[in-house]
Design a protein around this motif. Structure first.
Motif, mmCIF file in Angstrom:
data_model
loop_
_atom_site.group_PDB
_atom_site.id
_atom_site.type_symbol
_atom_site.label_atom_id
_atom_site.label_comp_id
_atom_site.label_asym_id
_atom_site.label_seq_id
_atom_site.Cartn_x
_atom_site.Cartn_y
_atom_site.Cartn_z
ATOM 1 N N PRO A 137 62.897 45.674 25.995
ATOM 2 C CA PRO A 137 61.981 44.661 26.528
ATOM 3 C C PRO A 137 62.551 43.874 27.705
ATOM 4 C CG PRO A 137 61.917 44.642 24.143
ATOM 5 C CD PRO A 137 63.013 45.593 24.528
ATOM 6 N N GLN A 138 63.832 43.535 27.634
ATOM 7 C CA GLN A 138 64.439 42.778 28.727
ATOM 8 C C GLN A 138 64.472 43.602 30.011
ATOM 9 O OE1 GLN A 138 65.226 39.559 28.604
ATOM 10 N NE2 GLN A 138 65.671 39.638 30.774
ATOM 11 N N THR A 139 64.757 44.892 29.869
ATOM 12 C CA THR A 139 64.773 45.775 31.042
ATOM 13 C C THR A 139 63.362 45.940 31.596
ATOM 14 O OG1 THR A 139 66.641 46.966 30.068
ATOM 15 C CG2 THR A 139 65.502 48.036 31.897
ATOM 16 N N GLN A 140 62.367 45.991 30.716
ATOM 17 C CA GLN A 140 60.975 46.085 31.160
ATOM 18 C C GLN A 140 60.610 44.884 32.028
ATOM 19 O OE1 GLN A 140 57.949 47.128 28.318
ATOM 20 N NE2 GLN A 140 59.375 48.227 27.007
ATOM 21 N N LYS A 141 61.022 43.707 31.616
ATOM 22 C CA LYS A 141 60.740 42.494 32.389
ATOM 23 C C LYS A 141 61.395 42.570 33.767
ATOM 24 C CE LYS A 141 60.384 39.445 28.358
ATOM 25 N NZ LYS A 141 60.999 38.294 27.646
ATOM 26 N N GLN A 142 62.635 43.059 33.794
ATOM 27 C CA GLN A 142 63.350 43.172 35.068
ATOM 28 C C GLN A 142 62.669 44.174 35.990
ATOM 29 O OE1 GLN A 142 67.304 44.210 33.818
ATOM 30 N NE2 GLN A 142 67.786 42.158 33.080
ATOM 31 N N TYR A 143 62.264 45.307 35.435
ATOM 32 C CA TYR A 143 61.575 46.330 36.238
ATOM 33 C C TYR A 143 60.252 45.802 36.775
ATOM 34 C CZ TYR A 143 64.771 50.142 34.893
ATOM 35 O OH TYR A 143 65.861 50.957 34.733
ATOM 36 N N LYS A 144 59.514 45.097 35.938
ATOM 37 C CA LYS A 144 58.227 44.559 36.382
ATOM 38 C C LYS A 144 58.430 43.598 37.552
ATOM 39 C CE LYS A 144 54.209 41.847 35.032
ATOM 40 N NZ LYS A 144 53.564 41.005 34.010
ATOM 41 N N THR A 145 59.444 42.760 37.468
ATOM 42 C CA THR A 145 59.741 41.821 38.551
ATOM 43 C C THR A 145 60.065 42.549 39.848
ATOM 44 O OG1 THR A 145 60.576 40.182 36.978
ATOM 45 C CG2 THR A 145 61.260 39.931 39.263
ATOM 46 N N LYS A 146 60.898 43.589 39.735
ATOM 47 C CA LYS A 146 61.286 44.357 40.929
ATOM 48 C C LYS A 146 60.066 45.052 41.555
ATOM 49 C CE LYS A 146 65.846 43.778 40.748
ATOM 50 N NZ LYS A 146 65.904 42.648 39.835
ATOM 51 N N LEU A 147 59.233 45.640 40.721
ATOM 52 C CA LEU A 147 58.051 46.353 41.225
ATOM 53 C C LEU A 147 57.054 45.389 41.854
ATOM 54 C CD1 LEU A 147 57.636 48.838 38.248
ATOM 55 C CD2 LEU A 147 58.259 49.454 40.598
ATOM 56 N N ASP A 148 56.945 44.207 41.267
ATOM 57 C CA ASP A 148 56.051 43.203 41.834
ATOM 58 C C ASP A 148 56.499 42.821 43.245
ATOM 59 O OD1 ASP A 148 53.819 41.242 41.432
ATOM 60 O OD2 ASP A 148 55.446 39.821 41.768
ATOM 61 N N VAL A 149 57.791 42.682 43.434
ATOM 62 C CA VAL A 149 58.330 42.368 44.769
ATOM 63 C C VAL A 149 57.974 43.466 45.767
ATOM 64 C CG1 VAL A 149 60.457 42.085 46.109
ATOM 65 C CG2 VAL A 149 60.217 40.941 43.902
ATOM 66 N N LEU A 150 58.125 44.714 45.342
ATOM 67 C CA LEU A 150 57.834 45.845 46.237
ATOM 68 C C LEU A 150 56.361 45.889 46.637
ATOM 69 C CD1 LEU A 150 59.971 48.662 44.553
ATOM 70 C CD2 LEU A 150 60.482 47.415 46.652
ATOM 71 N N PHE A 151 55.472 45.714 45.671
ATOM 72 C CA PHE A 151 54.044 45.782 45.982
ATOM 73 C C PHE A 151 53.586 44.563 46.782
ATOM 74 C CE2 PHE A 151 54.002 49.069 42.698
ATOM 75 C CZ PHE A 151 53.149 50.003 43.283
ATOM 76 N N ARG A 152 54.211 43.416 46.570
ATOM 77 C CA ARG A 152 53.867 42.251 47.395
ATOM 78 C C ARG A 152 54.273 42.476 48.840
ATOM 79 N NH1 ARG A 152 56.678 37.960 46.249
ATOM 80 N NH2 ARG A 152 57.673 38.488 44.264
ATOM 81 N N ALA A 153 55.420 43.153 49.015
ATOM 82 C CA ALA A 153 55.863 43.481 50.374
ATOM 83 C C ALA A 153 54.925 44.486 51.029
ATOM 84 C CB ALA A 153 57.287 44.028 50.329
ATOM 85 N N ALA A 154 54.350 45.372 50.194
ATOM 86 C CA ALA A 154 53.390 46.350 50.726
ATOM 87 C C ALA A 154 52.113 45.659 51.217
ATOM 88 C CB ALA A 154 53.051 47.387 49.662
ATOM 89 N N VAL A 155 51.778 44.520 50.589
ATOM 90 C CA VAL A 155 50.625 43.729 51.042
ATOM 91 C C VAL A 155 50.979 42.965 52.315
ATOM 92 C CG1 VAL A 155 49.049 41.832 50.452
ATOM 93 C CG2 VAL A 155 49.710 43.497 48.697
ATOM 94 N N LYS A 156 52.084 42.255 52.249
ATOM 95 C CA LYS A 156 52.545 41.446 53.373
ATOM 96 C C LYS A 156 54.062 41.408 53.361
ATOM 97 C CE LYS A 156 51.824 36.871 55.450
ATOM 98 N NZ LYS A 156 51.186 35.538 55.280
ATOM 99 N N PRO A 157 54.735 41.826 54.393
ATOM 100 C CA PRO A 157 54.272 41.927 55.787
ATOM 101 C C PRO A 157 53.778 43.304 56.226
ATOM 102 C CG PRO A 157 56.637 42.114 55.734
ATOM 103 C CD PRO A 157 56.199 41.906 54.297
ATOM 104 N N TYR A 158 53.896 44.341 55.355
ATOM 105 C CA TYR A 158 53.671 45.704 55.856
ATOM 106 C C TYR A 158 52.199 46.089 55.978
ATOM 107 C CZ TYR A 158 58.675 46.231 55.401
ATOM 108 O OH TYR A 158 60.026 46.066 55.539
#
Length: 259
Positions: A35-56
């Motif tokens: 579960p702790q690793t799942q939370k970490q992965y979700k955070t990392k993926l959220d950062v990537l997709f937010r970057a895909a929205v803005k600025p890219y």
């Protein structure tokens, strides 16, 4: 970040603009990682997709923002050390580690609090130990307890008092007056003694033992929380099985009183 992306498996091979919320939710729901690793992965993926929205500007909406991960509903087993196991551990352990194990067993101190102790914190007349600092897990820096509850004074039972007196008499005094001048070495010996009894034992099991012993003997929750440097909510949530036993015992006593 790479591990988080790879955890999506086939979805990770798709162009970003074609990945949907449903794609991500199915991939995340299939995770079997901790579960702790799942939370970490979700955070990392959220950062990537937010970057895909803005600025890219690759997508207009972050499909990761509403993804839900499975909650860890499994209660962690709180391992405790029996009196016989404790006696065997300190009998077969070198002096500093035996004293360290005894302090944890008889006072419930955390590891950082244990290694932050100096001889000034021991009151021979009052038969207490004062907790007002802790040694940080990484490094050698001392700091104050994390919360106000962490500052406390804990009684020293007679068996521990005798061990401390002998330890103080026979062990060379550290120039900083610390009880354990070499915490890493002491910790390794503690861990070895604990694992010899049970591979799952850790020093924190001694803290659990202290709490459950007090609760089983009828010490009230507020007192236990104060002695451990926790709040009552934490103690209740952590040792709920003991509070259930106490409620059942109280119910039985009430029935006897009001016959």
């Amino acid at each position: 970040y790479t591990a988080a992306v790879r955890s999506l498996k086939d979805v990770a091979q798709k162009p970003v603009h074609t990945i949907t919320y449903l794609d991500l939710q199915k991939a995340v729901s299939a995770w079997t990682i901790k579960p702790q690793t799942q939370k970490q992965y979700k955070t990392k993926l959220d950062v990537l997709f937010r970057a895909a929205v803005k600025p890219y500007g690759l997508i207009t909406v972050n499909p990761m923002q509403d993804i839900e991960i499975k909650k860890d509903r499994q209660k962690k087993e709180r391992l405790t050390v029996s009196a016989d196991q404790f006696r065997r551990m300190i009998a077969g352990t070198r002096t500093d580690a035996a004293v360290a194990l005894a302090i944890c067993y008889y006072t419930g101190l955390r590891r950082g609090e244990l290694f932050g102790l100096t001889w000034e914190d021991i009151s021979w007349a009052g038969q207490t130990v004062r907790v007002n600092k802790q040694l940080q897990v990484h490094g050698k820096k001392l700091s104050e307890p994390k919360s106000r509850n962490g500052f406390r004074t804990v009684p020293i039972p007679q068996p521990l008092l005798r061990m401390l007196r002998e330890y103080h008499r026979t062990v060379p005094l550290d120039y900083k007056r610390r009880l354990f001048p070499h915490p890493q070495g002491t910790l390794e010996k503690m861990q070895a003694a604990l694992r010899a009894e049970d591979p799952a034992f850790t020093p924190h099991c001694l803290r659990h033992t202290y709490a459950t012993t007090l609760l089983a003997k009828g010490i009230d929750i507020r007192t236990v929380a104060a002695l451990m440097g926790d709040d009552t909510k934490t103690v209740i949530n952590t040792y709920v099985h003991y509070t259930d036993e106490m409620r059942a015992a109280a119910a039985a006593e009430i029935k006897k009183i009001f016959l």
